[in-house]
Design a protein around this motif. Structure first.
Motif, short mmCIF file in Angstrom:
data_model
loop_
_atom_site.label_atom_id
_atom_site.label_comp_id
_atom_site.label_asym_id
_atom_site.label_seq_id
_atom_site.Cartn_x
_atom_site.Cartn_y
_atom_site.Cartn_z
N UNK A 109 32.35 41.81 28.49
CA UNK A 109 31.42 41.03 29.30
C UNK A 109 31.97 40.84 30.71
N UNK A 110 33.27 40.52 30.80
CA UNK A 110 33.90 40.29 32.10
C UNK A 110 33.99 41.58 32.92
N UNK A 111 34.45 42.66 32.29
CA UNK A 111 34.62 43.93 33.01
C UNK A 111 33.28 44.46 33.53
N UNK A 112 32.26 44.42 32.69
CA UNK A 112 30.96 44.95 33.10
C UNK A 112 30.38 44.13 34.25
N UNK A 113 30.61 42.83 34.23
CA UNK A 113 30.10 41.98 35.30
C UNK A 113 30.82 42.28 36.62
N UNK A 114 32.16 42.27 36.56
CA UNK A 114 32.94 42.52 37.78
C UNK A 114 32.76 43.94 38.27
N UNK B 44 39.76 47.95 41.20
CA UNK B 44 39.62 48.11 42.65
C UNK B 44 39.48 49.56 43.08
N UNK B 45 40.25 50.47 42.47
CA UNK B 45 40.16 51.88 42.85
C UNK B 45 38.82 52.48 42.44
N UNK B 46 38.33 52.09 41.27
CA UNK B 46 37.03 52.58 40.82
C UNK B 46 35.93 52.10 41.76
N UNK B 47 35.99 50.84 42.16
CA UNK B 47 34.98 50.31 43.08
C UNK B 47 34.97 51.07 44.39
N UNK B 48 36.14 51.32 44.97
CA UNK B 48 36.20 52.04 46.25
C UNK B 48 35.74 53.49 46.08
N UNK B 49 36.00 54.07 44.90
CA UNK B 49 35.53 55.43 44.65
C UNK B 49 34.01 55.46 44.64
#
Length: 491
Positions: free
Chosen positions: A295-300, A440-445
């Motif tokens: 739940x936390x990972x999918x939200x963030x 963070x790296x996935x988001x920037x990707x």
């Protein structure tokens, strides 16, 4: 005459009673939280704890629901000076707000002195077993076991193909929609990506339901903890209950696969990794652990990347000179690509120097996460002021990122300011220390892949260029960036 004197006496009596009552109410929090510190109370940071129960939470919410969210902290600076640290009663807890890079760095990296301190409302919504409440050793173990599946080189090299495919499909589709809410569709795209990473092919039939519930959940995270119908927190609790039920069905299905009661699938995703993981003693995660972590990972994993991608697009549209610079960089990447290569690879993304600066500048200016919460494990001194044991600590990223001494003309979008390095603590979009955001790296990707295709092949025309901005639960245009996306090439 006697009647007039009597009336005046009544008036004076009422006024005196009200003044006494006001004095008592204004000092209740001092009696409850500060007086017990004895002489140490004189070393507390400047500030005030506000009214009983409400404290300073209401002024905080009021400021962030206005057009000037910084008025909340500015009022402290105006009253108490620019000390970089202030006391307040926030979300029901005596708290200290830290606004300097050095102070934030200290709080986020000193695990001996500080532990997690999220408000009870956030814990109730995210879950007791999520990372926001997980003890240090357990967090370190699970982060080690799961981070490679999110930010590892091999994982990112696999995800980039799926991300690029869906970015291209989405942009093509959006160019034919006419006017639409760009942010809403951007969030759906990033949600689809993170869902695929965590739930694989099973995400499709439940994605719409999950997205709806996550929207309600997010509106309650920074709301007051009022569990009454009609309030955001109440709606968020209902959303969490619905999310738990959906995730439980998925967990049950996966466990049935392992027992041979259901067809086994070929692709292994994050849900499989969480079910399979075990420590050196053979201990596995229970359903509650897995569901709260998911739940936390999918939200963030979708909110931040969706919003920041929208804002990066917004700023590039407003600054044609930066848009052109970004486009030239992406064209150069295409020119250097071998003729046998199809699509982006991770090495190319890591060569997007200017685009990386655009993303960092967007992260700074927007400050998607306003703050994080810690709790003092013992008495700690910062800037000469005491943070008492048990008090909450809020690292106020927004003030750091808009500090004119660190970032000249801080409200100006200027990617070139990243030509010079910054000290630790001056840039905190993903936090710092052992609790640094694991995605963070996935988001920037995700953001880089989207902007690569957008600047090369599309342009955006906002319907309301001067649309007002809202700041809770996250900074966004009130119209969710109503716009048209138009194709400018045949690629």
């Amino acid at each position: 005459m006697a009647i007039e004197v009597g009336s005046w006496s009544v008036f004076v009596g009422i006024a005196a009673t009200l003044l006494v009552l006001r004095y008592i109410l204004k000092n209740v929090n001092w009696l409850v939280y500060e007086s017990k510190l004895g002489a140490k109370q004189h070393s507390l940071p400047p500030g005030d704890l506000g009214w009983p129960l409400i404290g300073n939470t209401w002024p905080f919410l009021k400021a962030f629901k206005s057009t000037n969210p910084d008025s909340f902290l500015n009022s402290y600076v105006a009253r108490y000076g620019n000390t970089g640290i202030y006391k307040a009663l926030m979300f029901g807890n005596p708290s200290v707000i830290v606004t300097t890079p050095e102070g934030c760095k200290k709080v986020l990296t000193d695990d001996e002195k500080f532990t997690l301190g999220w408000p009870r409302s956030t814990v109730e919504l995210m879950g007791e077993k999520s990372f926001i409440l997980m003890p240090y050793e357990e967090h370190r173990r699970l982060r080690r076991l799961t981070s490679a599946s999110i930010n590892g080189y091999e994982a990112l090299s696999v995800y980039i193909t799926f991300i690029e495919e869906n970015v291209k499909i989405s942009l093509e589709k959006w160019s034919k929609l006419g006017e639409f809410e760009f942010l809403t569709h951007m969030r759906r795209l990033t949600f689809k990506i993170i869902m695929h990473i965590f739930l694989g092919a099973e995400c499709d039939p439940i994605m719409e339901a999950l997205e709806k519930e996550y929207t309600a959940l997010n509106h309650g995270v920074r709301a007051m903890r009022v569990n009454i119908p009609g309030f955001a927190f109440h709606k968020a609790l209902k959303a969490r209950k619905n999310l738990l039920a959906i995730f439980q069905k998925v967990v049950d299905q996966r466990r049935a696969e392992r027992e041979g009661k259901a067809p086994n699938k070929k692709h292994k995703d994050m849900m499989d990794a969480l079910i399979d993981v075990e420590d050196e003693n053979g201990r596995k995660l229970g359903d509650d652990d897995i569901i709260d972590i998911m739940l936390m990972y999918l939200n963030a994993g979708h909110e931040s990347s969706g919003h920041i991608t929208m804002w990066a697009t917004y700023y590039l549209q407003k600054h044609p000179e930066y848009l052109q610079k970004a486009k030239e960089e992406q064209e150069e990447i295409l020119r250097r690509r071998p003729p046998t290569q199809n699509g982006l690879i991770l090495e190319e993304v890591r060569k997007m120097d200017f685009l990386s600066k655009v993303i960092d500048e967007t992260l700074r200016l927007v400050t998607f996460s306003l703050m994080v919460f810690r709790e003092a494990k013992s008495d700690v001194y910062i800037n000469g002021y005491l943070i008492p044991k048990g008090w909450k600590v809020m690292t106020w990223f927004r003030t750091v990122h808009l500090n004119p001494e660190i970032y000249p003309v801080p409200r100006e979008f200027n990617p070139y300011r990243w030509n010079i390095p910054h000290k630790a603590g001056e840039f905190l979009p993903f936090g710092a220390g052992t609790r640094l955001c694991p995605g963070n790296d996935l988001a920037k990707l995700e953001i880089s892949v989207f902007l690569h295709h957008f600047v090369l092949n599309y342009k955006i025309e906002p319907t309301n260029p001067n649309c007002p901005i809202r700041y809770l639960p996250h900074t966004r245009p009130t119209d969710n960036y109503l716009a048209r996306v138009k194709k400018i090439s045949s690629a």
